[in-house]
Design a protein around this motif. Structure first.
Motif, PDB file in Angstrom:
ATOM      1  N   SER A 105       0.822  -1.200   0.000  1.00 11.04           N
ATOM      2  CA  SER A 105       0.000   0.000   0.000  1.00 11.04           C
ATOM      3  C   SER A 105       0.860   1.256   0.000  1.00 11.04           C
ATOM      4  O   SER A 105       0.536   2.249  -0.662  1.00 11.04           O
ATOM      5  N   LEU A 106       1.971   1.226   0.726  1.00 12.40           N
ATOM      6  CA  LEU A 106       2.866   2.383   0.759  1.00 12.40           C
ATOM      7  C   LEU A 106       3.477   2.643  -0.611  1.00 12.40           C
ATOM      8  O   LEU A 106       3.834   3.778  -0.932  1.00 12.40           O
ATOM      9  N   GLY A 107       3.595   1.610  -1.431  1.00 12.25           N
ATOM     10  CA  GLY A 107       4.141   1.779  -2.760  1.00 12.25           C
ATOM     11  C   GLY A 107       3.103   2.046  -3.825  1.00 12.25           C
ATOM     12  O   GLY A 107       3.432   2.080  -5.004  1.00 12.25           O
ATOM     13  N   ALA A 108       1.840   2.219  -3.424  1.00 14.91           N
ATOM     14  CA  ALA A 108       0.766   2.461  -4.394  1.00 14.91           C
ATOM     15  C   ALA A 108       0.519   3.957  -4.537  1.00 14.91           C
ATOM     16  O   ALA A 108       0.564   4.699  -3.565  1.00 14.91           O
ATOM     17  N   GLY A 109       0.243   4.386  -5.748  1.00 18.36           N
ATOM     18  CA  GLY A 109       0.020   5.804  -5.993  1.00 18.36           C
ATOM     19  C   GLY A 109      -1.436   6.197  -6.033  1.00 18.36           C
ATOM     20  O   GLY A 109      -1.752   7.386  -6.068  1.00 18.36           O
ATOM     21  N   ASP A 110      -2.356   5.247  -6.058  1.00 17.27           N
ATOM     22  CA  ASP A 110      -3.785   5.560  -6.131  1.00 17.27           C
ATOM     23  C   ASP A 110      -4.575   4.375  -5.594  1.00 17.27           C
ATOM     24  O   ASP A 110      -4.028   3.313  -5.312  1.00 17.27           O
ATOM     25  N   ARG A 111      -5.869   4.591  -5.457  1.00 15.24           N
ATOM     26  CA  ARG A 111      -6.734   3.578  -4.870  1.00 15.24           C
ATOM     27  C   ARG A 111      -6.810   2.313  -5.735  1.00 15.24           C
ATOM     28  O   ARG A 111      -6.832   1.205  -5.225  1.00 15.24           O
TER      29      ARG A 111
END
Length: 417
Positions: A150-156
């Motif tokens: 999740s920390l490496g995700a840029g959007d939902r």
């Protein structure tokens, strides 16, 4: 922009390089995410890989004993793994919010490798300890891997897909665990988890060089994070508990000696692998369909209905084909409910480690209690537990509107803007 549109544009945003993490950090790459996938798969395999061997290990440890005694220890050993996870998962999540979660993840991988290596080659009392220790480590690895992704995700949308792939690999581990166990015993008869331990050890070594994102980065939703209210979080935890409890009861009915189903060890391993395959297939389905975000309430309703139907029919099944179909149905629905709750328990921003830990604890509560309940109830009354969970799942459908009103607008603790 509402959740359905946000999910629809996620792929386009990722392809055009608009991911916040990639543009600002550039730390995590595909190889790092692949290590997380292998880590959670190995954690799943550490639980199921030894299940089909528990009756044999108990008989070797007890020698001459009654069927009831063997059944009690089989259920107790099956419960030891989730009990360890249940007790320590909230602590891991709490620590992840306050300290470097990457140290916790790498340390628990090493400990899990050591615990799984010795499983099967120790006295019965030590087998309880090793199973509980493996459960405690798995309870750290799975939620911390979700946090890292999740920390490496840029959007939902990216966050949802990463959660889906990670959960899929947990179930891939569940599916391959019994098969790895059978293969390991071909070479090392007393070490059914030797192959799983080797994979965990290699993953732990490679994880030392992985570039996992720090806790201060990651996707954050607009406004104040749109986290669930306490009542909403409790409802999601209840969904998790129902799904995992039902699956655990079905597994134990297959395993415990003296139950109404008489299946060989090979058939039991096949049924467990089939359940894992159905759980994996459900995750792959959700990768390509946006219902997790666009229609969470409808998805939860469908899965609860499918789950309760499979539980209601299971005590009446006698043929292996009928049992296999119902196990697959329950696996699909239970896996979908687990994914749905893990995605929504943290809200729409960077998830809280503590909430992910609570969700993992709820995931472990059912497998911890179900074997004990099956162990203390006679074989001809096990259907009571199965039907009680089926009716509870049906009743849960009545409260879904409180979790997700129209488009989830009042699900969270702060309004949308």
């Amino acid at each position: 922009m509402d959740t359905s549109h946000r999910y629809a544009y996620a792929r386009q945003g990722e392809r055009s390089g608009k991911s916040l993490t990639r543009s600002r950090q550039g730390e995590s790459g595909p190889s790092d995410f692949a290590l997380l996938l292998i880590a959670v798969a190995a954690a799943g395999a550490s639980q199921t890989g030894v299940l089909a061997f528990l009756p044999d290990l108990v008989r070797e440890g007890l020698g001459e004993s009654t069927v009831d005694s063997q059944g009690f220890h089989t259920a107790g050993l099956a419960a030891a793994h989730p009990v360890g996870a249940l007790l320590l998962a909230p602590l891991w999540g709490w620590l992840a919010d306050r300290y470097d979660y990457r140290i916790l993840l790498r340390t628990t991988l090493v400990i899990l490798a050591l615990a799984t290596t010795a499983t099967g080659a120790t006295p019965l009392a030590w087998l309880y300890v090793l199973r509980a220790l493996a459960g405690a480590c798995s309870a750290a690895i799975i939620p911390l891997a979700l946090l890292a992704a999740s920390l490496g995700a840029g959007d939902r949308g990216t966050q949802a897909r990463r959660f889906t792939w990670l959960t899929a690999f947990v179930f891939l581990g569940d599916m391959l665990g019994p098969l790895f166990g059978e293969l390991s015993t071909r070479f090392l008869p007393t070490l059914p988890l030797a192959m799983v331990a080797l994979i965990i050890g290699l993953t732990a070594g490679l994880m030392l060089f992985a570039c996992l994102p720090p806790r201060s980065t990651g996707y954050r939703a607009e406004a104040c994070g749109n986290r669930p209210t306490p009542a909403g979080a409790l409802g999601l935890l209840t969904l998790t508990l129902l799904g995992t409890s039902g699956l655990a009861v079905l597994h134990m009915v297959l395993l415990v000696p003296g139950s109404q189903l008489i299946l060989s060890r090979e058939h039991v391993a096949g049924m467990l692998a089939l359940c894992g395959f159905a759980m994996l297939a459900a995750q792959l389905f959700h990768v390509y369909f946006p219902w997790l975000i666009a229609s969470p309430r409808a998805l939860a309703f469908l899965m609860l209905t499918l789950f309760s139907t499979s539980l209601l029919l299971f005590p009446m099944a006698r043929s292996p084909v009928a049992i296999a179909v119902l196990v697959a149905m329950a696996g699909w629905a239970g896996a979908s409910l687990r994914l749905l709750t893990s995605l929504w328990i943290g809200g729409e921003g960077t998830p809280s480690g503590a909430r992910l830990g609570l969700q993992q604890s709820a995931t472990s509560l059912g497998p911890a209690l179900a074997p004990l309940a099956v162990a203390v109830i006679s074989a001809d009354r096990q259907f009571v537990i199965v039907w009680a969970l089926a009716l509870s799942s049906l009743m849960m459908t009545l409260g879904l509107s409180r979790l997700w009103p129209e488009r989830g607008a009042r699900f969270c603790s702060c309004p949308r803007h």
